[in-house]
Enzyme design. Structure first.
Site, PDB file in Angstrom:
ATOM      1  N   ASP A 122      47.814  31.529  44.218  1.00 47.83           N
ATOM      2  CA  ASP A 122      48.611  32.590  43.609  1.00 47.83           C
ATOM      3  C   ASP A 122      48.297  33.997  44.095  1.00 47.83           C
ATOM      4  OD1 ASP A 122      46.113  33.087  42.506  1.00 47.83           O
ATOM      5  OD2 ASP A 122      46.641  32.371  40.513  1.00 47.83           O
ATOM      6  N   GLU A 160      47.550  23.570  44.926  1.00 50.98           N
ATOM      7  CA  GLU A 160      47.397  24.077  43.566  1.00 50.98           C
ATOM      8  C   GLU A 160      48.731  24.632  43.052  1.00 50.98           C
ATOM      9  OE1 GLU A 160      43.511  25.953  41.937  1.00 50.98           O
ATOM     10  OE2 GLU A 160      44.990  27.571  41.821  1.00 50.98           O
ATOM     11  N   GLU A 209      49.516  37.258  39.765  1.00 49.49           N
ATOM     12  CA  GLU A 209      49.397  35.862  40.169  1.00 49.49           C
ATOM     13  C   GLU A 209      50.524  34.973  39.653  1.00 49.49           C
ATOM     14  OE1 GLU A 209      45.319  37.666  40.487  1.00 49.49           O
ATOM     15  OE2 GLU A 209      46.934  37.729  39.001  1.00 49.49           O
ATOM     16  N   HIS A 227      36.864  40.373  34.760  1.00 45.80           N
ATOM     17  CA  HIS A 227      37.311  41.367  35.735  1.00 45.80           C
ATOM     18  C   HIS A 227      38.826  41.538  35.795  1.00 45.80           C
ATOM     19  CE1 HIS A 227      37.881  37.568  37.905  1.00 45.80           C
ATOM     20  NE2 HIS A 227      38.809  38.211  38.590  1.00 45.80           N
ATOM     21  N   ARG A 230      42.704  42.494  35.594  1.00 48.75           N
ATOM     22  CA  ARG A 230      43.365  43.778  35.342  1.00 48.75           C
ATOM     23  C   ARG A 230      43.924  43.857  33.926  1.00 48.75           C
ATOM     24  NH1 ARG A 230      45.126  42.367  40.501  1.00 48.75           N
ATOM     25  NH2 ARG A 230      44.625  43.837  42.178  1.00 48.75           N
ATOM     26  N   HIS A 237      31.857  42.465  38.734  1.00 50.54           N
ATOM     27  CA  HIS A 237      32.868  42.711  39.762  1.00 50.54           C
ATOM     28  C   HIS A 237      32.741  44.138  40.293  1.00 50.54           C
ATOM     29  CE1 HIS A 237      36.930  43.057  41.546  1.00 50.54           C
ATOM     30  NE2 HIS A 237      36.922  41.737  41.583  1.00 50.54           N
TER      31      HIS A 237
END
Length: 387
Positions: A97, A119, A133, A210, A212, A243
């Site tokens: 993704d 996937e 994603e 981490h 967004r 991160h």
């Protein structure tokens, strides 16, 4: 005449899941295996390639300071133009993704080259979460001609969207294959603190956070809950590879620094992360991949998100959604620390994501698609996974 298959990836998570795929294709009769990396993540990508001892045939090296989704996508798309014209693959294989995945698939489509999607079929049905994603996956599904679905539920998602049954193959997830290479009983960490933790006498909590969509108040709530858990459970230690995002760094320092049993460390390479996961007590994460990896190692996972594109793990009992509210996270973490029965129920559940043969099934499916094999591979049977 060999069938030329080009595998394209650019981030560390992709590399972890695609490096064993490349190695399998390298040894596959009738297939000429090519590897192209975009280096959307440079150093972290290279460390994975080193572990699997496979150098790329093409390297776009697109990473730049403060890169954006637009710069990643445009540089990848332009770079793939030259690579595809030179290599002329019969199939382009992308994973998951990322922006590299979307741009790689789109570039192949522009050259009328078939795309295989490893996937495939994961969905939250919220186009902005995870961002970007979820939309990357949806768009690649429209482009791809072969869809390698980790689970029956992923295949069902694509069938509902109009996918053709013969092109939707259930393979398991290639990350389970990767763990067979990376996890080692005698592994010694290069991060010193990890060699000195008492994995037997203490309950080590591994944290990653981490995403967004968790920036701001959600991340503050998560960090507050984590500190409360460690404060109220003296038998615990928390390890958080932080991160590199400035937002994440600042929030972690604000809420978690200065505690003697909280270790804020630099990001780990895949060997360090997988071996730490194998030795820890519990994983708390907003990552997608860890929801697949940790259960294969018998580790319960609390997901620090409101939703997951991996509901199979929730259904199987290996993963629970803790959300992003302080009280919920604290209560669910405390239950796994205090209740042995609740912990055992998650730790001993069967991982629904694979049996370590996903790469072989995908390679066999490619051979079948190009007439190198008479029958498609036997599908992965959910419930026959690890643990």
């Amino acid at each position: 005449m060999s069938t030329r298959v080009m595998t394209v990836f650019g981030t560390r998570p992709e590399a972890v899941k695609m490096a064993p795929m490349v190695k399998t294709l390298d040894a596959c009769p009738g297939i000429e295996s090519l590897c192209c990396v975009t280096a959307q993540h440079r150093e972290m990508l290279d460390s994975v390639l080193d572990i699997f001892q496979r150098r790329p045939d093409y390297d776009l090296d697109i990473m730049e300071p403060r890169q954006t989704l637009s710069t990643i996508t445009s540089k990848c798309l332009l770079g793939m133009e030259t690579v595809l014209e030179q290599a002329k693959p019969d199939l382009v294989l992308v994973h998951g993704d990322t922006s590299t995945t979307f741009a790689g698939a789109l570039a192949a489509f522009y050259h009328k080259i078939p795309v295989g999607h490893v996937e495939a079929g994961l969905r939250t049905h919220d186009r902005y979460s995870p961002f970007p994603e979820e939309m990357n996956r949806v768009l690649v599904s429209r482009i791809a001609e072969l869809h390698f679905c980790p689970t029956p539920a992923n295949r069902a998602n694509l069938l509902r969207e109009g996918g053709s049954g013969q092109t939707l193959l259930i393979t398991g997830n290639t990350v389970i294959d990767a763990l067979q290479t990376t996890v080692q009983a005698d592994y010694r960490f290069s991060t010193p603190i990890l060699n000195h933790l008492d994995y037997q006498g203490r309950k080590i909590i591994l944290v990653t956070c981490h995403r967004r969509e968790n920036y701001g108040q959600p991340m503050a709530q998560i960090m507050t809950a984590l500190r409360r858990l460690v404060d109220t459970h003296p038998e615990t230690e928390l390890v958080y590879p932080v991160h590199l995002s400035p937002v994440v760094q600042e929030t972690a320092q604000q809420y978690l620094s200065g505690h003697p049993r909280i270790h804020l460390i630099a990001p780990l390479d895949v060997m360090e992360m997988h071996n730490l996961m194998a030795r820890c007590y519990l994983v708390m994460t907003d990552s997608g991949g860890l929801q697949e990896e940790a259960p294969a190692l018998g580790k319960p996972v609390l997901v620090l998100r409101r939703e997951t594109e991996r509901p199979e793990a929730v259904d199987a009992g290996t993963v629970k959604l803790a959300g992003v509210e302080e009280e919920s996270i604290f209560e669910m973490g405390a239950a796994l620390l205090e209740d042995p029965a609740a912990y055992a129920a998650m730790a001993h559940a069967v991982n629904p994501y694979g049996d370590g043969r996903a790469c072989t099934r995908i390679a066999q499916a490619i051979q079948w698609r190009f007439g190198l094999r008479e029958t498609p591979p036997e599908p992965f049977q959910a419930g026959s996974g690890t643990r």
